[in-house]
Write a protein that holds these residues in place. Structure first.
Motif, PDB file in Angstrom:
ATOM      1  N   PRO A 157      41.091  90.190  84.714  1.00 19.94           N
ATOM      2  CA  PRO A 157      42.064  89.546  85.612  1.00 19.94           C
ATOM      3  C   PRO A 157      41.781  89.895  87.069  1.00 19.94           C
ATOM      4  CG  PRO A 157      43.035  91.440  84.528  1.00 19.94           C
ATOM      5  CD  PRO A 157      41.646  91.306  83.978  1.00 19.94           C
ATOM      6  N   LEU A 158      42.226  89.049  87.962  1.00 18.42           N
ATOM      7  CA  LEU A 158      42.035  89.315  89.394  1.00 18.42           C
ATOM      8  C   LEU A 158      43.200  88.726  90.173  1.00 18.42           C
ATOM      9  CD1 LEU A 158      41.024  86.340  90.580  1.00 18.42           C
ATOM     10  CD2 LEU A 158      38.881  87.066  89.521  1.00 18.42           C
ATOM     11  N   ARG A 159      43.273  89.132  91.446  1.00 23.72           N
ATOM     12  CA  ARG A 159      44.335  88.646  92.342  1.00 23.72           C
ATOM     13  C   ARG A 159      43.720  88.241  93.669  1.00 23.72           C
ATOM     14  NH1 ARG A 159      49.985  91.090  92.539  1.00 23.72           N
ATOM     15  NH2 ARG A 159      49.495  91.634  94.688  1.00 23.72           N
ATOM     16  N   PHE A 160      44.151  87.122  94.192  1.00 23.58           N
ATOM     17  CA  PHE A 160      43.735  86.748  95.549  1.00 23.58           C
ATOM     18  C   PHE A 160      44.939  86.205  96.288  1.00 23.58           C
ATOM     19  CE2 PHE A 160      43.032  82.992  92.912  1.00 23.58           C
ATOM     20  CZ  PHE A 160      43.492  81.943  93.688  1.00 23.58           C
ATOM     21  N   SER A 161      44.743  85.885  97.542  1.00 24.60           N
ATOM     22  CA  SER A 161      45.864  85.456  98.367  1.00 24.60           C
ATOM     23  C   SER A 161      45.673  84.014  98.796  1.00 24.60           C
ATOM     24  CB  SER A 161      45.974  86.382  99.588  1.00 24.60           C
ATOM     25  OG  SER A 161      46.486  85.680 100.689  1.00 24.60           O
ATOM     26  N   PHE A 162      46.736  83.222  98.598  1.00 22.02           N
ATOM     27  CA  PHE A 162      46.717  81.835  99.046  1.00 22.02           C
ATOM     28  C   PHE A 162      47.944  81.585  99.915  1.00 22.02           C
ATOM     29  CE2 PHE A 162      48.449  77.527  98.414  1.00 22.02           C
ATOM     30  CZ  PHE A 162      47.437  76.803  99.018  1.00 22.02           C
ATOM     31  N   ASP A 163      47.709  81.147 101.151  1.00 19.36           N
ATOM     32  CA  ASP A 163      48.806  80.860 102.072  1.00 19.36           C
ATOM     33  C   ASP A 163      49.758  82.056 102.165  1.00 19.36           C
ATOM     34  OD1 ASP A 163      50.007  79.228 103.923  1.00 19.36           O
ATOM     35  OD2 ASP A 163      51.310  78.217 102.479  1.00 19.36           O
ATOM     36  N   GLY A 164      49.195  83.262 102.094  1.00 18.75           N
ATOM     37  CA  GLY A 164      49.983  84.472 102.216  1.00 18.75           C
ATOM     38  C   GLY A 164      50.660  84.927 100.941  1.00 18.75           C
ATOM     39  N   ARG A 165      50.489  84.171  99.848  1.00 19.60           N
ATOM     40  CA  ARG A 165      51.128  84.546  98.592  1.00 19.60           C
ATOM     41  C   ARG A 165      50.088  85.012  97.587  1.00 19.60           C
ATOM     42  NH1 ARG A 165      53.929  79.043  97.336  1.00 19.60           N
ATOM     43  NH2 ARG A 165      52.192  78.357  98.615  1.00 19.60           N
ATOM     44  N   PRO A 166      50.424  85.975  96.732  1.00 20.23           N
ATOM     45  CA  PRO A 166      49.454  86.436  95.740  1.00 20.23           C
ATOM     46  C   PRO A 166      49.322  85.435  94.598  1.00 20.23           C
ATOM     47  CG  PRO A 166      51.499  87.642  95.479  1.00 20.23           C
ATOM     48  CD  PRO A 166      51.689  86.738  96.668  1.00 20.23           C
ATOM     49  N   VAL A 167      48.096  85.247  94.119  1.00 17.28           N
ATOM     50  CA  VAL A 167      47.828  84.351  92.993  1.00 17.28           C
ATOM     51  C   VAL A 167      47.026  85.134  91.961  1.00 17.28           C
ATOM     52  CG1 VAL A 167      46.742  82.188  92.267  1.00 17.28           C
ATOM     53  CG2 VAL A 167      47.805  82.351  94.532  1.00 17.28           C
ATOM     54  N   GLN A 168      47.403  84.963  90.680  1.00 18.03           N
ATOM     55  CA  GLN A 168      46.691  85.637  89.590  1.00 18.03           C
ATOM     56  C   GLN A 168      45.621  84.716  89.039  1.00 18.03           C
ATOM     57  OE1 GLN A 168      47.850  88.680  88.518  1.00 18.03           O
ATOM     58  NE2 GLN A 168      49.843  88.728  89.558  1.00 18.03           N
ATOM     59  N   GLY A 169      44.553  85.315  88.548  1.00 21.33           N
ATOM     60  CA  GLY A 169      43.523  84.500  87.920  1.00 21.33           C
ATOM     61  C   GLY A 169      42.636  85.370  87.061  1.00 21.33           C
ATOM     62  N   PHE A 170      41.595  84.759  86.529  1.00 20.44           N
ATOM     63  CA  PHE A 170      40.619  85.503  85.736  1.00 20.44           C
ATOM     64  C   PHE A 170      39.228  85.256  86.316  1.00 20.44           C
ATOM     65  CE2 PHE A 170      43.962  84.532  82.510  1.00 20.44           C
ATOM     66  CZ  PHE A 170      44.316  85.851  82.207  1.00 20.44           C
ATOM     67  N   ALA A 171      38.328  86.192  86.001  1.00 18.29           N
ATOM     68  CA  ALA A 171      36.929  85.967  86.366  1.00 18.29           C
ATOM     69  C   ALA A 171      36.490  84.652  85.737  1.00 18.29           C
ATOM     70  CB  ALA A 171      36.071  87.115  85.874  1.00 18.29           C
ATOM     71  N   GLY A 172      35.826  83.794  86.509  1.00 18.06           N
ATOM     72  CA  GLY A 172      35.408  82.487  86.016  1.00 18.06           C
ATOM     73  C   GLY A 172      36.286  81.357  86.525  1.00 18.06           C
ATOM     74  N   ASP A 173      37.483  81.718  86.986  1.00 18.21           N
ATOM     75  CA  ASP A 173      38.364  80.712  87.575  1.00 18.21           C
ATOM     76  C   ASP A 173      37.815  80.236  88.914  1.00 18.21           C
ATOM     77  OD1 ASP A 173      40.700  79.890  86.228  1.00 18.21           O
ATOM     78  OD2 ASP A 173      41.646  81.866  86.508  1.00 18.21           O
ATOM     79  N   THR A 174      38.145  78.998  89.270  1.00 26.49           N
ATOM     80  CA  THR A 174      38.020  78.613  90.671  1.00 26.49           C
ATOM     81  C   THR A 174      39.379  78.838  91.307  1.00 26.49           C
ATOM     82  OG1 THR A 174      38.682  76.328  90.252  1.00 26.49           O
ATOM     83  CG2 THR A 174      36.323  76.824  90.117  1.00 26.49           C
TER      84      THR A 174
ATOM     85  N   THR B 137      38.164  73.508  94.495  1.00 29.87           N
ATOM     86  CA  THR B 137      37.550  73.310  93.183  1.00 29.87           C
ATOM     87  C   THR B 137      36.161  73.931  93.099  1.00 29.87           C
ATOM     88  OG1 THR B 137      36.732  71.211  94.028  1.00 29.87           O
ATOM     89  CG2 THR B 137      38.764  71.143  92.763  1.00 29.87           C
ATOM     90  N   GLU B 138      35.638  74.353  94.241  1.00 28.99           N
ATOM     91  CA  GLU B 138      34.291  74.925  94.247  1.00 28.99           C
ATOM     92  C   GLU B 138      34.252  76.364  94.748  1.00 28.99           C
ATOM     93  OE1 GLU B 138      31.057  71.656  94.343  1.00 28.99           O
ATOM     94  OE2 GLU B 138      31.935  71.783  96.354  1.00 28.99           O
ATOM     95  N   ILE B 139      35.439  76.946  94.992  1.00 27.64           N
ATOM     96  CA  ILE B 139      35.469  78.337  95.434  1.00 27.64           C
ATOM     97  C   ILE B 139      35.772  79.209  94.218  1.00 27.64           C
ATOM     98  CG2 ILE B 139      36.495  79.974  97.048  1.00 27.64           C
ATOM     99  CD1 ILE B 139      37.779  77.433  98.399  1.00 27.64           C
ATOM    100  N   ASP B 140      34.885  80.156  93.942  1.00 22.51           N
ATOM    101  CA  ASP B 140      35.149  81.092  92.857  1.00 22.51           C
ATOM    102  C   ASP B 140      36.340  81.963  93.222  1.00 22.51           C
ATOM    103  OD1 ASP B 140      33.003  80.175  91.468  1.00 22.51           O
ATOM    104  OD2 ASP B 140      31.631  81.726  92.170  1.00 22.51           O
ATOM    105  N   ALA B 141      37.283  82.082  92.318  1.00 18.57           N
ATOM    106  CA  ALA B 141      38.367  83.040  92.526  1.00 18.57           C
ATOM    107  C   ALA B 141      37.752  84.440  92.500  1.00 18.57           C
ATOM    108  CB  ALA B 141      39.408  82.900  91.435  1.00 18.57           C
ATOM    109  N   ALA B 142      38.141  85.279  93.456  1.00 17.20           N
ATOM    110  CA  ALA B 142      37.566  86.625  93.501  1.00 17.20           C
ATOM    111  C   ALA B 142      38.647  87.593  93.947  1.00 17.20           C
ATOM    112  CB  ALA B 142      36.385  86.669  94.472  1.00 17.20           C
ATOM    113  N   GLU B 143      38.544  88.802  93.474  1.00 14.23           N
ATOM    114  CA  GLU B 143      39.531  89.832  93.814  1.00 14.23           C
ATOM    115  C   GLU B 143      39.596  90.002  95.334  1.00 14.23           C
ATOM    116  OE1 GLU B 143      41.457  91.590  91.548  1.00 14.23           O
ATOM    117  OE2 GLU B 143      42.480  92.400  93.317  1.00 14.23           O
TER     118      GLU B 143
END
Lengths: 93, 930
Positions: free
Chosen positions: B19-36, B88-94
């Motif tokens: 699992p990983l977390r990144f920030s979108f528009d100042g809010r935290p978003v959860q995802g997994f490795a392999g997600d965009t 759609t082309e940005i890898d989600a990353a911690e």
């Protein structure tokens, strides 16, 4: 980027070459008129289609040679020596 | 829309253990490795992720690949920020930070969203209609600022980029079913195959590698060019951020598939309206359900396939709304099918809440609750690369597609991008009666709701109709007037719909409307990728002199001069560059200075016809030089314009050493070669550029010979034995050297040419020996002061692209010269002999104090006024104690002693035209007699 076949080095990418413009322009003698000299310096045909031009393989053997190239399709019809006549020139009307 | 993550094992591309977390528009978003970023946002239920370009309408993720028109984000911070990137082309990353590019101050409260209220005032071409009076340029900055998407990086990008260049027998672009098959067939037949796949995953990776196919993923071919050249950008990750590929392939197979085409209905841009294939891919690849209740709006069989897949994944499909009366595919059990029906309204502004459907023939409306609309309007073969390579397109009416018309030399299209959907892995069948425009046409004129054709450029069906009404019939006019297809997605999902609409409006078929030729890049490519690592110092690396370390150790202030890093001066504590240069110049005038002139161009010209050849090249005559002699010469181009100068020395009857300016070394050698090969092919001459093989140590000043004598140089070099402008070969410390007695500063001078690796040792030796003689190193600035004092020409400084030899007083002997030479005929033109031409003269300030500014113009009255000339060189002369300058002045040589006014930034400086040289006019000092 075109690919040219250097007579000495074979097919190489276009960025190894520089184009020297229209080839085979006769240099008028010192005694020529101002008009004739101006034509030699400044006037070129700029054809749409087949164009005889000279190229130099700067990042290679350094040699100049002639290329018969289609300015629309970039197809290279012939590569010939710098002092050689344009291929097919004798038969064209 | 309220997307959610499906239960394991759904999602072939994600790793639920990471699992990983990144920030979108100042809010935290959860995802997994392999997600965009897009898949994680959808899984988190983020319906609205962006605002549209012009109208700032709420938008959501629309696609699952490079065709994404809506979800454009700014990714990263500061130097690493990349604007305008498809989620759609940005890898989600911690730890990744991204924000919507087109919403200020934020997504929910976006000030420019007011545009949407006045949408009726912003139809196609409104810029050109509204903002013309008094002048478009008054409005342009504000409009550009509002129209922009994303913010550029505000610091240099710290990431590394690189580039590879390859030659291959066969390049396969695209690793789908058709591309994979083509690559396998070719490899098994023995061909060398390179396969590039844009997505991170390659389904048949193992089989391809077993067959010997070289495969790379995340590698998007963005251009096909002449003669089999392809360019690709690859996201690498790790130490290198992106890599530029340039590939020369003997054959290229384009297998880039097809883009899905959206259905046209009112408010078809609401967050939650997505391409059907994308909804399916999010479920398969990422285990994401794009909504809790999905309506499939379709005009082709592939919509049914999507419905099947979604139901199989456990997602609730509310209904299939089919624009056709019949279909060739089965609906999943329990899913209602509404045939010959279309969506006439969409409920919800920031997310789809439901749809209203109606039969096309008219009749009762029907509302369906839904939070996601999967839109399947048919397919558009991705002919972008084929078209870039010069391919022409053919319209296939029965399936509403443009497909490649012919084969191109060396380029083959296969699979869906060739219009062939028949393969086993077909993305869908396009039925014969498909008419994607029917619904849109039916809805035209109905209120409310805009039917969007181009989501990214905010072009509606109404805009296309307006363009048609106003007479913009040509596809080129349609494109420019409405901006359809002109955004960063280049109309991947919108072009065909726009053409079909335009055709319907003007009673033509889409092929009569025509298509515009696609241009590279296929998708946006960062400038850093194109630079491929050749940025900053690596853009054009500066050359270093062989004695570089020696100068650095003496405290040299290095600057760029003609591509070389050279000492400008050697400032001591408390000195600025000018003070240091003036001290150094005075030291050379009174004691002795050492200067490294290694960048000076050196060309050996050898052969039986060498002398005659040089006569053709130079204004002066070189064939009359005695062996051991040297002569200054000017080089002209065919227009008679000075393009370089330097000293030519004769080493033997058939052997010359040509010196050029430091900046001109390469172009002079090139010019010699061109003349020799192309015009004077009968001359037996070898031109050998040897600049970097030879170092040059120049010793100048009244004590120059004293220093060389103390260092142990041969007595044959003494001024009494070796005259000014002569060249001697000698041996010093067992090393063969060529010594030229010449001077650019006007003092006794020796230019010692020696094998480059020995340069530093000689500098060291002269430094040690010269301590008692007051030796000092001097830089380029001191040299410039001294040559200005002497009135010596600096080509490129005092001359420009119009300067003829007569303008700088160097036309003596031309009339009498026997040989023709390059540029001679041009000197005979009337313009070349015009007495009003500008001529090089000396200039002195009237007050004896004010330095005349270089570039200052001479005019009789305050400019704008006829310009009589301009200042080209200007320095304070330390030896004379006042400023000196050179300039070009109309008829200048006849005006010595006259007063002129130099204008600079509105200021007038009184000056006097003066004779040069300013210093040592008799030229006695260069003989060492001063």
């Amino acid at each position: 980027m075109v690919q040219l076949c250097c007579p000495w080095c074979g097919p190489r990418p276009g960025n190894e070459f520089s184009c020297g413009g229209t080839t085979g322009i006769a240099r008028p003698p010192l005694e020529c008129s101002d008009e004739e000299w101006a034509r030699y310096l400044f006037l070129r045909q700029n054809p749409k289609g087949e164009h005889a031009e000279r190229w130099r393989h700067g990042y290679g053997c350094g040699q100049w040679f002639n290329v018969l190239r289609d300015t629309v399709s970039h197809e290279v019809r012939a590569v010939y020596g710098i002092a050689e006549p344009r291929p097919g020139a004798g038969s064209s009307p | 829309m309220s997307g959610y993550r499906l239960a394991a094992p759904a999602g072939a591309w994600i790793d639920r253990n990471r699992p990983l977390r990144f920030s979108f528009d100042g809010r935290p978003v959860q995802g997994f490795a392999g997600d965009t970023v897009a898949s994680a946002l959808l899984a988190g239920g983020h319906a609205m992720v962006a605002r549209s370009t012009k109208l700032h309408r709420p938008r959501g993720v629309f696609a699952c690949g490079p065709e994404e028109p809506n979800a454009l984000l700014d990714v990263g911070l500061h130097g690493e920020r990349t604007p305008n990137t498809r989620a759609t082309e940005i890898d989600a990353a911690e730890g990744l930070v991204c924000r919507p590019g087109n919403a200020w101050p934020g997504l929910k409260l976006d000030i420019a969203a007011l545009n949407a209220r006045y949408a009726a005032l912003l139809p196609a071409g409104f810029y050109y209609k509204t903002f013309m009076k008094p002048h478009w340029h008054l409005y342009e900055p504000v409009i550009r600022a509002l129209a922009g998407t994303g913010r550029a990086a505000d610091a240099p990008d710290p990431a590394r980029y690189d580039a590879v260049s390859r030659q291959v027998e066969l390049l396969v672009i695209g690793g789908g079913a058709a591309g994979t098959q083509a690559a396998l067939d070719a490899a098994r037949a023995g061909a060398q195959v390179l396969l590039l796949e844009a997505s991170p995953q390659l389904a048949a990776a193992d089989a391809l590698r077993d067959a010997g196919v070289e495969c790379h993923t995340r590698c998007t071919v963005f251009g096909l060019y002449d003669h089999g050249l392809a360019a690709a950008a690859q996201g690498v990750g790790g130490a290198v951020r992106e890599r530029l590929w340039t590939i020369r392939a003997r054959r290229t197979i384009v297998a880039t598939g097809a883009f899905e085409r959206p259905m046209l209905f009112p408010d078809n841009d609401r967050p939650g309206v997505m391409l059907a294939g994308a909804v399916e891919q999010y479920a398969r690849r990422y285990g994401v359900a794009c909504g809790r209740r999905i309506v499939v709006a379709t005009a082709c069989d592939s919509g049914y396939r999507t419905a099947q897949a979604l139901v199989a994944a456990g997602i609730d499909v509310a209904a299939i709304v089919d624009a056709r009366e019949r279909s060739g595919a089965e609906a999943p059990a329990g899913v209602a099918v509404h045939r010959a029906s279309t969506i006439v309204a969409v409920a919800g502004k920031r997310a789809v809440q439901g749809v209203t459907i109606a039969p096309q023939a008219g009749g009762a409306r029907h509302e369906i609750e839904a939070d996601c609309i999967a839109s399947a309007g048919g397919w558009t073969p991705a002919v972008n690369l084929y078209s870039m390579a010069g391919g022409k397109l053919r319209w296939v009416a029965e399936s509403s597609m443009f497909v490649p018309a012919t084969e191109l030399p060396g380029i083959t299209t296969v699979g869906a991008c060739a219009g062939d959907f028949g393969a086993a892995h077909s993305p869908g069948v396009v039925p014969a009666d498909h008419r994607p425009s029917r619904a849109a046409l039916a809805s035209l004129g109905r209120k409310p709701g805009k039917v969007f054709v181009d989501l990214q450029a905010d072009v509606s069906a109404g805009d296309v109709a307006l363009a048609a009404r106003e007479g913009y019939r040509s596809v080129e006019h349609l494109k420019r007037y409405t901006t359809t297809g002109m955004a960063t997605d280049q109309g991947k999902t919108s072009n065909v719909n726009a053409l079909v609409l335009m055709g319907a409006q003007t009673k033509r078929t889409p092929d009569q409307v025509g298509t515009t030729r696609f241009r590279p890049p296929f998708k946006p490519v960062t400038l850093n990728t194109i630079a491929g690592g050749r940025s900053g110092e690596r853009f054009k690396p500066l050359k270093r002199m062989p004695g570089h370390a020696w100068h650095a150790a003496r405290g040299a202030a290095m600057e760029e001069f003609g591509g070389w890093l050279r000492p400008a001066a050697y400032p001591r504590a408390g000195e600025d560059l000018v003070t240091a240069a003036e001290r150094e110049a005075l030291q050379v005038r009174t004691e002795v200075g050492v200067f490294e002139g290694s960048p000076l161009g050196k060309i050996e010209v050898i052969g039986p016809d060498a002398a005659g050849f040089l006569d053709l090249m130079y204004v002066g005559t070189m064939s009359t030089l005695a062996v051991g002699g040297a002569r200054y010469g000017l080089l002209l181009n065919e227009n008679g314009v000075i393009f370089d100068d330097g000293i030519v020395g004769r080493l033997g009857p058939e052997h010359f050493l040509v010196n050029t300016t430091s900046g001109g070394a390469e172009r002079v050698a090139l010019a010699f070669e061109e003349w020799l090969q192309c015009e004077y092919g009968d001359h037996r001459v070898l031109v050998a550029p040897v600049t970097s093989a030879w170092g040059n140590v120049t010793v100048s000043g009244p004590k120059a010979w004293q220093l060389l004598q103390a260092a142990g140089f041969d007595a044959a070099l003494a001024p009494a034995a070796m005259k000014h402008m002569t060249l001697r070969e000698c041996s010093y410390g067992g090393v063969a050297m060529r010594v030229l007695r010449a001077s650019f500063c006007g003092e006794l001078g020796y230019e010692i040419n020696l094998p480059a690796p020995h340069t530093q040792a000689l500098l060291d030796r002269l430094w040690v020996v010269g301590q008692g003689l007051g030796v000092a190193p001097y830089g380029v600035e001191a040299l410039m002061i001294m040559r200005t004092e002497k009135g010596f020409l600096h080509v490129g400084g005092d001359t420009d692209g119009t300067t003829l030899p007569g303008d700088v007083g160097m036309d003596r002997g031309i009339a009498a010269k026997a040989a023709n030479f390059v540029g001679r005929r041009s000197l005979l033109r009337p313009a070349a002999r015009d007495p009003r031409r500008m001529q090089l003269v000396g200039l002195l300030p009237r007050d004896g104090r004010t330095r005349l500014p270089v570039g200052g113009h001479m005019a009789a009255s305050r400019p704008p006024a006829p310009i009589e000339g301009f200042v080209t060189s200007s320095h304070h002369s330390p030896v004379l104690g006042h400023p000196v300058a050179l300039g070009m002045l109309a008829n200048g040589r006849a005006r010595i002693g006259e007063a002129v006014t130099v204008w600079h930034l509105g200021r007038a400086i009184e000056a006097e035209v003066a004779k040069t040289p300013f210093y040592d006019p008799a030229g006695e000092r260069l003989h060492g007699l001063g």
